[in-house]
Motif scaffolding. Structure first.
Motif, PDB file in Angstrom:
ATOM      1  N   PRO A 199      23.137  37.245 -21.472  1.00  0.00           N
ATOM      2  CA  PRO A 199      23.551  36.128 -20.375  1.00  0.00           C
ATOM      3  C   PRO A 199      24.827  36.250 -20.071  1.00  0.00           C
ATOM      4  N   ALA A 200      25.310  37.446 -20.154  1.00  0.00           N
ATOM      5  CA  ALA A 200      26.397  37.859 -19.100  1.00  0.00           C
ATOM      6  C   ALA A 200      25.741  38.386 -17.804  1.00  0.00           C
ATOM      7  N   MET A 201      24.068  39.067 -17.629  1.00  0.00           N
ATOM      8  CA  MET A 201      23.017  39.429 -16.066  1.00  0.00           C
ATOM      9  C   MET A 201      22.638  38.508 -16.638  1.00  0.00           C
ATOM     10  N   TYR A 202      23.255  37.471 -15.696  1.00  0.00           N
ATOM     11  CA  TYR A 202      21.694  36.113 -15.682  1.00  0.00           C
ATOM     12  C   TYR A 202      20.954  36.118 -14.587  1.00  0.00           C
ATOM     13  N   HIS A 203      21.841  36.678 -13.363  1.00  0.00           N
ATOM     14  CA  HIS A 203      21.036  37.167 -12.361  1.00  0.00           C
ATOM     15  C   HIS A 203      20.221  38.623 -12.916  1.00  0.00           C
ATOM     16  N   LEU A 204      18.915  39.097 -11.549  1.00  0.00           N
ATOM     17  CA  LEU A 204      18.754  40.424 -11.378  1.00  0.00           C
ATOM     18  C   LEU A 204      19.703  41.555 -10.900  1.00  0.00           C
ATOM     19  N   ASP A 205      20.760  41.116  -9.877  1.00  0.00           N
ATOM     20  CA  ASP A 205      21.405  41.147  -8.921  1.00  0.00           C
ATOM     21  C   ASP A 205      22.651  42.310  -9.734  1.00  0.00           C
ATOM     22  N   LEU A 206      22.312  41.867 -10.975  1.00  0.00           N
ATOM     23  CA  LEU A 206      23.743  42.339 -12.289  1.00  0.00           C
ATOM     24  C   LEU A 206      22.838  43.464 -12.512  1.00  0.00           C
ATOM     25  N   ALA A 207      21.716  43.852 -12.877  1.00  0.00           N
ATOM     26  CA  ALA A 207      21.393  44.964 -13.425  1.00  0.00           C
ATOM     27  C   ALA A 207      20.596  45.147 -12.495  1.00  0.00           C
ATOM     28  N   PHE A 208      20.252  45.098 -11.267  1.00  0.00           N
ATOM     29  CA  PHE A 208      19.196  45.989 -10.523  1.00  0.00           C
ATOM     30  C   PHE A 208      19.379  46.804  -9.183  1.00  0.00           C
ATOM     31  N   CYS A 209      20.013  48.126  -8.307  1.00  0.00           N
ATOM     32  CA  CYS A 209      19.924  47.759  -7.287  1.00  0.00           C
ATOM     33  C   CYS A 209      19.355  49.122  -6.264  1.00  0.00           C
ATOM     34  N   PRO A 210      18.393  48.137  -5.711  1.00  0.00           N
ATOM     35  CA  PRO A 210      17.677  49.896  -5.227  1.00  0.00           C
ATOM     36  C   PRO A 210      18.299  50.409  -3.925  1.00  0.00           C
ATOM     37  N   LEU A 211      18.585  51.293  -4.199  1.00  0.00           N
ATOM     38  CA  LEU A 211      19.434  52.236  -3.097  1.00  0.00           C
ATOM     39  C   LEU A 211      18.531  53.610  -2.439  1.00  0.00           C
TER      40      LEU A 211
END
Length: 321
Positions: A199-211
């Motif tokens: 519920p707190a990582m409701y968008h992928l951009d809170l859990a995935f970051c390409p480097l």
């Protein structure tokens, strides 16, 4: 339109939580995208309602401090070599400052500049896309979409990332699975869907970051088991975040070349990033955090190219774990 159900592959996990593979240490290249962004000035940023676990109308952002933090973020982006185009915020849209959610701007395979507008799940945010479409049209972009005014599947661009030729798409809390096929068809790309369950990582951009072209920050706790395994399979050298690390907003970061602009960097994460040759730039964004977003949520890359960052798949394709 093709729907592909993909087999799951295995990964090897070290005691530290870092997933490794046989190709670790291979040559990497910087991301081709991420040098141009749109951002929304925080003229009317406030917390008027609750649509994520971070929002509390009793804890309002300080307007002056918000502006200071936002301008410092823009200065850091520009110092890193990025271009930033600023949109004005609508008075009736307090969340519009989170520009990542407005839509996805990209160059299509036929060379046309396009903007695929989001169709926000919550009615409180839908007016934002009207202004975003006007901005895109004023720059000659073709307007695309999958729904409008509550009709059609919900899509929020904070769930979309170009990664190794595919458009990786989170779905569940905000974006609907039903949006994946029309997005793939509209852009002529392959969309890889991942189900978000935290519920707190409701968008992928809170859990995935390409480097770069092989490495990314990944928080498996944000996804169901099959989707977590699928995402780890997609990343040759993942920096696997714990739930606690991800909730610092460290994955809600922006990468410009070898610079990672982020609001927090737990010691283990910093060690790995610096070992890989990245420079960490920490930004104080405590005021925007009150609405549930950080650096990535506040910025929207506008330099994606189909045929370079996303493979051309005529008619589109959807792949699910």
């Amino acid at each position: 339109m093709t729907l592909v159900q993909e087999p799951r592959q295995g990964t090897t996990q070290e005691p530290s939580g870092q997933v490794t593979g046989a190709t670790t240490g291979a040559t990497t290249e910087e991301l081709a995208w991420g040098r141009s962004y749109a951002a929304v000035s925080p003229d009317h940023f406030r917390v008027d309602y609750v649509i994520n676990p971070f929002m509390d109308p009793a804890d309002q952002p300080d307007p002056e401090r918000t502006r200071e933090q936002w301008h410092a973020m823009l200065a850091a982006l520009r110092d890193a070599g990025a271009r930033v185009d600023v949109l004005r915020q609508r008075p009736d849209s307090p969340d519009m400052v989170y520009a990542m959610n407005l839509g996805i701007a990209l160059t299509l395979a036929d060379g046309r500049e396009a903007f695929l507008a989001s169709h926000m799940r919550y009615a409180e945010r839908r007016a934002e896309t009207v202004s975003a479409e006007a901005w895109a049209a004023s720059r000659g972009r073709v307007l695309l979409g999958v729904g409008r005014d509550g009709v059609g599947p919900h899509l929020e661009a904070g769930d979309l990332f170009a990664w190794r030729g595919d458009l990786v798409a989170g779905f569940g809390p905000r974006t609907e699975e039903a949006a994946l096929a029309p997005v793939a068809a509209a852009l002529d790309v392959r969309v890889r869907g991942l189900r978000i369950v935290h519920p707190a990582m409701y968008h992928l951009d809170l859990a995935f970051c390409p480097l770069d072209d092989r490495r990314a920050m990944v928080c498996p706790a944000a996804l169901d088991d099959a989707s977590a395994a699928a995402l780890l399979d997609l990343v040759p050298e993942p920096l696997v975040l714990t739930e606690e690390e991800a909730l610092t907003f460290c994955a809600n970061a922006v990468v410009v070349g070898r610079m990672v602009l982020m609001p927090a960097c737990p010691p283990r994460v910093r060690y790995r990033l610096e070992a890989w040759g990245f420079r960490v730039v920490l930004l104080d964004l405590s005021e925007p955090h009150k609405g549930g977003g950080s650096v990535r949520c506040l910025t929207n890359p506008t330099d994606l190219v189909v045929g370079r960052d996303l493979d051309v798949v005529p008619g589109g394709e959807v792949a699910l774990p």
